[in-house]
Design a protein around this motif. Structure first.
Motif, PDB file in Angstrom:
ATOM      1  N   SER A 147      58.121  62.133  19.561  1.00 16.69           N
ATOM      2  CA  SER A 147      58.204  63.594  19.608  1.00 16.69           C
ATOM      3  C   SER A 147      56.810  64.142  19.887  1.00 16.69           C
ATOM      4  N   ARG A 148      56.745  65.437  20.139  1.00 17.35           N
ATOM      5  CA  ARG A 148      55.439  66.063  20.357  1.00 17.35           C
ATOM      6  C   ARG A 148      54.551  65.889  19.119  1.00 17.35           C
ATOM      7  N   GLY A 149      55.121  66.061  17.949  1.00 11.10           N
ATOM      8  CA  GLY A 149      54.361  65.903  16.728  1.00 11.10           C
ATOM      9  C   GLY A 149      53.844  64.482  16.559  1.00 11.10           C
ATOM     10  N   GLN A 150      54.656  63.484  16.889  1.00 11.08           N
ATOM     11  CA  GLN A 150      54.215  62.095  16.773  1.00 11.08           C
ATOM     12  C   GLN A 150      53.093  61.781  17.754  1.00 11.08           C
ATOM     13  N   TRP A 151      53.176  62.363  18.947  1.00 14.06           N
ATOM     14  CA  TRP A 151      52.088  62.182  19.914  1.00 14.06           C
ATOM     15  C   TRP A 151      50.788  62.754  19.351  1.00 14.06           C
ATOM     16  N   TYR A 152      50.860  63.935  18.752  1.00 19.51           N
ATOM     17  CA  TYR A 152      49.670  64.540  18.150  1.00 19.51           C
ATOM     18  C   TYR A 152      49.110  63.652  17.043  1.00 19.51           C
ATOM     19  N   VAL A 153      49.971  63.131  16.182  1.00 16.04           N
ATOM     20  CA  VAL A 153      49.508  62.294  15.081  1.00 16.04           C
ATOM     21  C   VAL A 153      48.817  61.044  15.617  1.00 16.04           C
ATOM     22  N   ARG A 154      49.350  60.470  16.685  1.00 13.55           N
ATOM     23  CA  ARG A 154      48.709  59.291  17.278  1.00 13.55           C
ATOM     24  C   ARG A 154      47.307  59.628  17.786  1.00 13.55           C
ATOM     25  N   GLN A 155      47.150  60.792  18.388  1.00 18.12           N
ATOM     26  CA  GLN A 155      45.828  61.200  18.856  1.00 18.12           C
ATOM     27  C   GLN A 155      44.864  61.364  17.683  1.00 18.12           C
ATOM     28  N   LEU A 156      45.344  61.958  16.594  1.00 21.76           N
ATOM     29  CA  LEU A 156      44.502  62.167  15.414  1.00 21.76           C
ATOM     30  C   LEU A 156      44.037  60.842  14.820  1.00 21.76           C
ATOM     31  N   LEU A 157      44.945  59.888  14.728  1.00 16.75           N
ATOM     32  CA  LEU A 157      44.630  58.626  14.069  1.00 16.75           C
ATOM     33  C   LEU A 157      43.857  57.665  14.969  1.00 16.75           C
ATOM     34  N   GLY A 158      43.937  57.861  16.267  1.00 16.41           N
ATOM     35  CA  GLY A 158      43.285  56.944  17.193  1.00 16.41           C
ATOM     36  C   GLY A 158      41.945  57.416  17.714  1.00 16.41           C
ATOM     37  N   SER A 159      41.416  58.511  17.164  1.00 12.71           N
ATOM     38  CA  SER A 159      40.182  59.097  17.685  1.00 12.71           C
ATOM     39  C   SER A 159      39.167  59.312  16.568  1.00 12.71           C
ATOM     40  N   ALA A 160      37.902  59.478  16.949  1.00 15.08           N
ATOM     41  CA  ALA A 160      36.842  59.742  15.975  1.00 15.08           C
ATOM     42  C   ALA A 160      35.840  60.722  16.575  1.00 15.08           C
ATOM     43  N   ASN A 161      35.284  61.570  15.726  1.00 16.57           N
ATOM     44  CA  ASN A 161      34.274  62.530  16.145  1.00 16.57           C
ATOM     45  C   ASN A 161      32.874  62.037  15.832  1.00 16.57           C
ATOM     46  N   ILE A 162      31.885  62.706  16.420  1.00 15.32           N
ATOM     47  CA  ILE A 162      30.476  62.423  16.180  1.00 15.32           C
ATOM     48  C   ILE A 162      29.816  63.736  15.773  1.00 15.32           C
ATOM     49  N   ASP A 163      29.184  63.751  14.619  1.00 23.47           N
ATOM     50  CA  ASP A 163      28.491  64.961  14.172  1.00 23.47           C
ATOM     51  C   ASP A 163      27.231  65.160  15.005  1.00 23.47           C
ATOM     52  N   GLY A 164      26.899  66.426  15.285  1.00 19.11           N
ATOM     53  CA  GLY A 164      25.683  66.688  16.048  1.00 19.11           C
ATOM     54  C   GLY A 164      25.443  68.165  16.249  1.00 19.11           C
ATOM     55  N   SER A 165      24.302  68.487  16.820  1.00 22.90           N
ATOM     56  CA  SER A 165      23.904  69.867  17.080  1.00 22.90           C
ATOM     57  C   SER A 165      24.647  70.414  18.292  1.00 22.90           C
ATOM     58  N   PRO A 166      24.580  71.724  18.527  1.00 19.66           N
ATOM     59  CA  PRO A 166      25.201  72.281  19.750  1.00 19.66           C
ATOM     60  C   PRO A 166      24.678  71.618  21.025  1.00 19.66           C
ATOM     61  N   LEU A 167      23.360  71.336  21.074  1.00 20.36           N
ATOM     62  CA  LEU A 167      22.813  70.679  22.262  1.00 20.36           C
ATOM     63  C   LEU A 167      23.401  69.285  22.427  1.00 20.36           C
ATOM     64  N   PHE A 168      23.520  68.551  21.323  1.00 22.99           N
ATOM     65  CA  PHE A 168      24.133  67.224  21.380  1.00 22.99           C
ATOM     66  C   PHE A 168      25.535  67.307  21.973  1.00 22.99           C
ATOM     67  N   HIS A 169      26.303  68.297  21.540  1.00 24.14           N
ATOM     68  CA  HIS A 169      27.683  68.389  22.018  1.00 24.14           C
ATOM     69  C   HIS A 169      27.747  68.739  23.501  1.00 24.14           C
ATOM     70  N   VAL A 170      26.822  69.561  23.984  1.00 25.97           N
ATOM     71  CA  VAL A 170      26.789  69.844  25.426  1.00 25.97           C
ATOM     72  C   VAL A 170      26.487  68.558  26.194  1.00 25.97           C
ATOM     73  N   LEU A 171      25.489  67.799  25.714  1.00 26.35           N
ATOM     74  CA  LEU A 171      25.091  66.578  26.409  1.00 26.35           C
ATOM     75  C   LEU A 171      26.169  65.495  26.330  1.00 26.35           C
ATOM     76  N   SER A 172      27.015  65.569  25.323  1.00 29.16           N
ATOM     77  CA  SER A 172      28.095  64.581  25.202  1.00 29.16           C
ATOM     78  C   SER A 172      29.360  65.048  25.913  1.00 29.16           C
ATOM     79  N   GLY A 173      29.291  66.162  26.631  1.00 31.91           N
ATOM     80  CA  GLY A 173      30.496  66.707  27.245  1.00 31.91           C
ATOM     81  C   GLY A 173      31.479  67.194  26.196  1.00 31.91           C
ATOM     82  N   ASN A 174      30.942  67.495  25.013  1.00 29.54           N
ATOM     83  CA  ASN A 174      31.733  67.880  23.845  1.00 29.54           C
ATOM     84  C   ASN A 174      32.698  66.777  23.422  1.00 29.54           C
ATOM     85  N   LEU A 175      32.406  65.543  23.837  1.00 30.84           N
ATOM     86  CA  LEU A 175      33.207  64.411  23.398  1.00 30.84           C
ATOM     87  C   LEU A 175      32.800  63.938  22.012  1.00 30.84           C
ATOM     88  N   GLY A 176      31.788  64.599  21.429  1.00 29.55           N
ATOM     89  CA  GLY A 176      31.562  64.433  20.006  1.00 29.55           C
ATOM     90  C   GLY A 176      32.753  64.965  19.229  1.00 29.55           C
TER      91      GLY A 176
END
Length: 354
Positions: A266-295
């Protein structure tokens, strides 16, 4: 066997889907001039960085000018690949109707043809995120990055393969679509990949001709210094992109899934898979621009076609949804996430002794 994804009841999964759909609709309805100004400003900085780097290299005999040229070119390539190319080709700015930012025609400053990347990344990876046997970004066909991949003596070279992939990352992205591992296994013939080779070779020739022939020649007797500067800038871009992408997908805690677990999602299950299969990176606004906001990899996997600079604003809401439903929200510093990835690459080079 693969990781168990969640013990959520179907009703809770449906509520998660509804909440995230509502968040997406709210952001999409709010897109406008500020978002257009943002991407136009990033493009302007990228172009200025490239021009500045090229000018500085005309004085490349002076070490500070050479270093400044390398830094400016590396910045230009990082912005072009991460915050502009990757996000534009996801369709994040198609609503602007700007031909220069059209997801279907945009081409970026790396050897992988945009059309091939759009197919393998936008469709395959983002549809089948972290599903073994479906998402080829799980190990990229050469690495073992989960216990669910059966060990083979080949994987003793895991750290070496990862290091080579980091150094030559743009070429790894280009070759990704060939599925070389399946060719070696006899599951795919050269006839299947022949249509891909022409665009790859033409794009590589254009990139190499510009970076390693044209621009060095234009600086005359400084050609060797310019060549070295261009190689260094490409190396910096490759290492940075590798680190950001691997830290968003493979640190400890991120899950992988079987094809059976993802059947009839379902749409909800797809969302849950994305949540569980991904990780963020903490950083400053400049860091996030340089990472393509993939932080904000979690938010990107949930909403790949929303402008990336919006992720930082919606991240607290996504995290709150995870907390309400007792779901993990993986995040940490760059050093923590990268250390986790490196340890995993070394650990999974060896069989698991029971």
């Amino acid at each position: 066997m693969a990781t168990k994804t969640t013990d959520l009841e179907p009703g809770a999964i449906d509520r998660i889907g509804a909440e995230l759909d509502a968040l997406r609709r709210r952001v999409a309805a709010d897109l406008g001039a500020a978002d257009a100004d943002y991407i136009h400003n990033v493009v302007a900085v990228q172009r200025l960085s490239e021009a500045g780097g090229r000018v500085l290299l005309f004085a490349g005999w002076f070490p500070p000018a050479w270093l400044g040229g390398v830094a400016a070119l590396a910045l230009s390539k990082i912005l072009d690949n991460m915050e502009i190319g990757h996000n534009v080709m996801h369709g994040q700015y198609d609503w602007m109707k700007d031909p220069a930012l059209n997801s279907r025609t945009f081409e970026w400053d790396m050897v992988c043809p945009g059309g091939q990347w759009r197919r393998s990344h936008n469709f395959t990876h983002h549809t089948y995120t972290n599903i073994l046997g479906k998402d080829r970004d799980v190990g990229y066909g050469i690495l073992r990055i989960t216990e669910d991949q059966p060990w083979h003596p080949y994987y003793l070279g895991n750290p070496l393969y990862a290091a080579a992939q980091a150094v030559f990352f743009e070429y790894g992205i280009m070759l990704h679509d060939l599925e070389m591992d399946r060719i070696v296994q006899g599951k795919r013939g050269w006839a299947d990949v022949r249509p891909l080779l022409g665009p790859m070779l033409r794009k590589t020739a254009r990139q190499a001709g510009r970076d390693y022939v044209l621009h060095p020649v234009l600086t005359g007797p400084l050609a060797p210094l310019t060549l070295t500067a261009n190689i260094t800038a490409n190396l910096v871009r490759n290492l940075w992109a590798f680190a950001i992408i691997f830290c968003g997908h493979f640190p400890d805690g991120t899950e992988v899934f079987t094809e059976e677990q993802s059947q009839d999602e379902s749409r909800g299950q797809w969302y849950v898979r994305q949540l569980l299969g991904s990780a963020n990176i903490d950083g400053s606004p400049l860091f996030h621009v340089l990472s393509g906001n993939l932080g904000h990899q979690i938010e990107h996997h949930l909403f790949p076609d929303l402008p990336s600079h919006r992720y930082s604003r919606i991240a607290p809401e996504v995290r709150a949804i995870c907390e309400r439903h007792d779901l993990p929200y993986h995040t940490g510093s760059l050093s923590r996430q990268l250390g986790s990835v490196v340890r995993k690459i070394f650990r999974l080079a060896l069989p698991r002794w029971r």
